[in-house]
Design a protein around this motif. Structure first.
Motif, PDB file in Angstrom:
ATOM      1  N   LEU A 184       0.809  -1.218   0.000  1.00  0.00           N
ATOM      2  CA  LEU A 184       0.000   0.000   0.000  1.00  0.00           C
ATOM      3  C   LEU A 184       0.840   1.266   0.000  1.00  0.00           C
ATOM      4  O   LEU A 184       0.539   2.217  -0.717  1.00  0.00           O
ATOM      5  N   VAL A 185       1.879   1.305   0.796  1.00  0.00           N
ATOM      6  CA  VAL A 185       2.648   2.534   0.956  1.00  0.00           C
ATOM      7  C   VAL A 185       3.745   2.675  -0.084  1.00  0.00           C
ATOM      8  O   VAL A 185       3.893   3.726  -0.706  1.00  0.00           O
ATOM      9  N   THR A 222       2.738   4.970  -5.121  1.00  0.00           N
ATOM     10  CA  THR A 222       3.521   5.602  -6.180  1.00  0.00           C
ATOM     11  C   THR A 222       2.786   5.545  -7.509  1.00  0.00           C
ATOM     12  O   THR A 222       2.691   6.541  -8.229  1.00  0.00           O
ATOM     13  N   ASP A 223       2.229   4.395  -7.822  1.00  0.00           N
ATOM     14  CA  ASP A 223       1.498   4.248  -9.080  1.00  0.00           C
ATOM     15  C   ASP A 223       0.182   5.008  -9.061  1.00  0.00           C
ATOM     16  O   ASP A 223      -0.179   5.660 -10.034  1.00  0.00           O
ATOM     17  N   PHE A 224      -0.538   4.926  -7.963  1.00  0.00           N
ATOM     18  CA  PHE A 224      -1.858   5.547  -7.907  1.00  0.00           C
ATOM     19  C   PHE A 224      -1.786   7.074  -7.813  1.00  0.00           C
ATOM     20  O   PHE A 224      -2.746   7.762  -8.139  1.00  0.00           O
ATOM     21  N   MET A 225      -0.675   7.617  -7.369  1.00  0.00           N
ATOM     22  CA  MET A 225      -0.538   9.073  -7.266  1.00  0.00           C
ATOM     23  C   MET A 225       0.170   9.675  -8.488  1.00  0.00           C
ATOM     24  O   MET A 225       0.366  10.880  -8.551  1.00  0.00           O
ATOM     25  N   SER A 226       0.507   8.861  -9.466  1.00  0.00           N
ATOM     26  CA  SER A 226       1.193   9.375 -10.651  1.00  0.00           C
ATOM     27  C   SER A 226       0.230  10.237 -11.482  1.00  0.00           C
ATOM     28  O   SER A 226      -0.980   9.981 -11.505  1.00  0.00           O
ATOM     29  N   PRO A 227       0.738  11.245 -12.152  1.00  0.00           N
ATOM     30  CA  PRO A 227      -0.125  12.109 -12.978  1.00  0.00           C
ATOM     31  C   PRO A 227      -0.861  11.341 -14.072  1.00  0.00           C
ATOM     32  O   PRO A 227      -1.996  11.663 -14.396  1.00  0.00           O
ATOM     33  N   ASN A 252      -6.661  10.117 -15.678  1.00  0.00           N
ATOM     34  CA  ASN A 252      -7.397   9.190 -16.525  1.00  0.00           C
ATOM     35  C   ASN A 252      -8.341   8.345 -15.662  1.00  0.00           C
ATOM     36  O   ASN A 252      -7.917   7.420 -14.978  1.00  0.00           O
ATOM     37  N   ILE A 253      -9.624   8.688 -15.692  1.00  0.00           N
ATOM     38  CA  ILE A 253     -10.607   8.016 -14.839  1.00  0.00           C
ATOM     39  C   ILE A 253     -10.779   6.547 -15.218  1.00  0.00           C
ATOM     40  O   ILE A 253     -10.970   5.688 -14.352  1.00  0.00           O
ATOM     41  N   LYS A 254     -10.688   6.209 -16.521  1.00  0.00           N
ATOM     42  CA  LYS A 254     -10.798   4.810 -16.947  1.00  0.00           C
ATOM     43  C   LYS A 254      -9.637   3.984 -16.395  1.00  0.00           C
ATOM     44  O   LYS A 254      -9.827   2.859 -15.929  1.00  0.00           O
ATOM     45  N   LEU A 255      -8.457   4.548 -16.471  1.00  0.00           N
ATOM     46  CA  LEU A 255      -7.278   3.856 -15.949  1.00  0.00           C
ATOM     47  C   LEU A 255      -7.360   3.701 -14.430  1.00  0.00           C
ATOM     48  O   LEU A 255      -6.969   2.658 -13.890  1.00  0.00           O
ATOM     49  N   GLN A 256      -7.899   4.713 -13.757  1.00  0.00           N
ATOM     50  CA  GLN A 256      -8.097   4.609 -12.306  1.00  0.00           C
ATOM     51  C   GLN A 256      -9.044   3.453 -11.984  1.00  0.00           C
ATOM     52  O   GLN A 256      -8.770   2.640 -11.105  1.00  0.00           O
ATOM     53  N   PHE A 257     -10.157   3.394 -12.692  1.00  0.00           N
ATOM     54  CA  PHE A 257     -11.143   2.340 -12.455  1.00  0.00           C
ATOM     55  C   PHE A 257     -10.526   0.969 -12.697  1.00  0.00           C
ATOM     56  O   PHE A 257     -10.677   0.054 -11.874  1.00  0.00           O
ATOM     57  N   LYS A 258      -9.809   0.814 -13.802  1.00  0.00           N
ATOM     58  CA  LYS A 258      -9.174  -0.466 -14.108  1.00  0.00           C
ATOM     59  C   LYS A 258      -8.139  -0.839 -13.040  1.00  0.00           C
ATOM     60  O   LYS A 258      -8.016  -2.008 -12.664  1.00  0.00           O
ATOM     61  N   SER A 259      -7.412   0.153 -12.561  1.00  0.00           N
ATOM     62  CA  SER A 259      -6.397  -0.095 -11.534  1.00  0.00           C
ATOM     63  C   SER A 259      -7.036  -0.553 -10.229  1.00  0.00           C
ATOM     64  O   SER A 259      -6.560  -1.493  -9.584  1.00  0.00           O
ATOM     65  N   TYR A 260      -8.115   0.113  -9.829  1.00  0.00           N
ATOM     66  CA  TYR A 260      -8.798  -0.286  -8.598  1.00  0.00           C
ATOM     67  C   TYR A 260      -9.405  -1.685  -8.731  1.00  0.00           C
ATOM     68  O   TYR A 260      -9.338  -2.480  -7.805  1.00  0.00           O
ATOM     69  N   VAL A 261      -9.981  -1.975  -9.888  1.00  0.00           N
ATOM     70  CA  VAL A 261     -10.537  -3.310 -10.113  1.00  0.00           C
ATOM     71  C   VAL A 261      -9.426  -4.358 -10.028  1.00  0.00           C
ATOM     72  O   VAL A 261      -9.593  -5.415  -9.411  1.00  0.00           O
TER      73      VAL A 261
END
Length: 135
Positions: free
Chosen positions: A94-95, A100-105, A110-119
């Protein structure tokens, strides 16, 4: 795994160990490449990662003669080691890795990429939970 005498638990441990080592190796390999270490340091890190699991198994096999699975001291030791391992893995994932990946610009914009990452994270957690329950 080396201290277990139960063949049923060994089969499950081998499957879990293979999956764990594969994904941990991919994650660690990516981190080593991103750090841009020199070749010698990369080789040493890969060697150390490669020998820790066989060393632990050999240590378990060596201690299996004096290891009593249901003794109070063994249960306390296994519980403490499991708790510290789980805590370290959760912290690292998590830390150090995901934040690092989730806070990258790239991901933040990119909301689609965020959704895919969380899934992907939730599917990975669910898969590990199923494996833990199965084992």
């Amino acid at each position: 795994m080396g201290a277990s005498n139960n063949t049923c638990s060994i089969k499950g441990l081998i499957v879990a160990l293979c999956f764990h080592q594969m994904f941990e190796g991919m994650g660690l390999g990516g981190c080593i490449l991103q750090a841009q270490y020199k070749l010698l340091k990369r080789m040493v890190l890969v060697l150390l990662f490669s020998i820790t699991t066989p060393f632990g198994i050999a240590l378990g096999i060596g201690l299996s003669r004096i290891y009593k699975e249901n003794s109070p001291s063994a249960l306390i030791t296994v519980g403490m080691l499991n708790a510290s391992s789980a805590g370290l893995l959760i912290y690292m994932s998590l830390v150090d890795l995901l934040s690092t990946d989730f806070m990258s610009p790239r991901l933040q914009n990119n909301i689609k990429l965020q959704f895919k990452s969380y899934v992907a994270v939730f599917l990975g957690a669910a898969g590990m939970s199923v494996m833990a329950k199965w084992n």
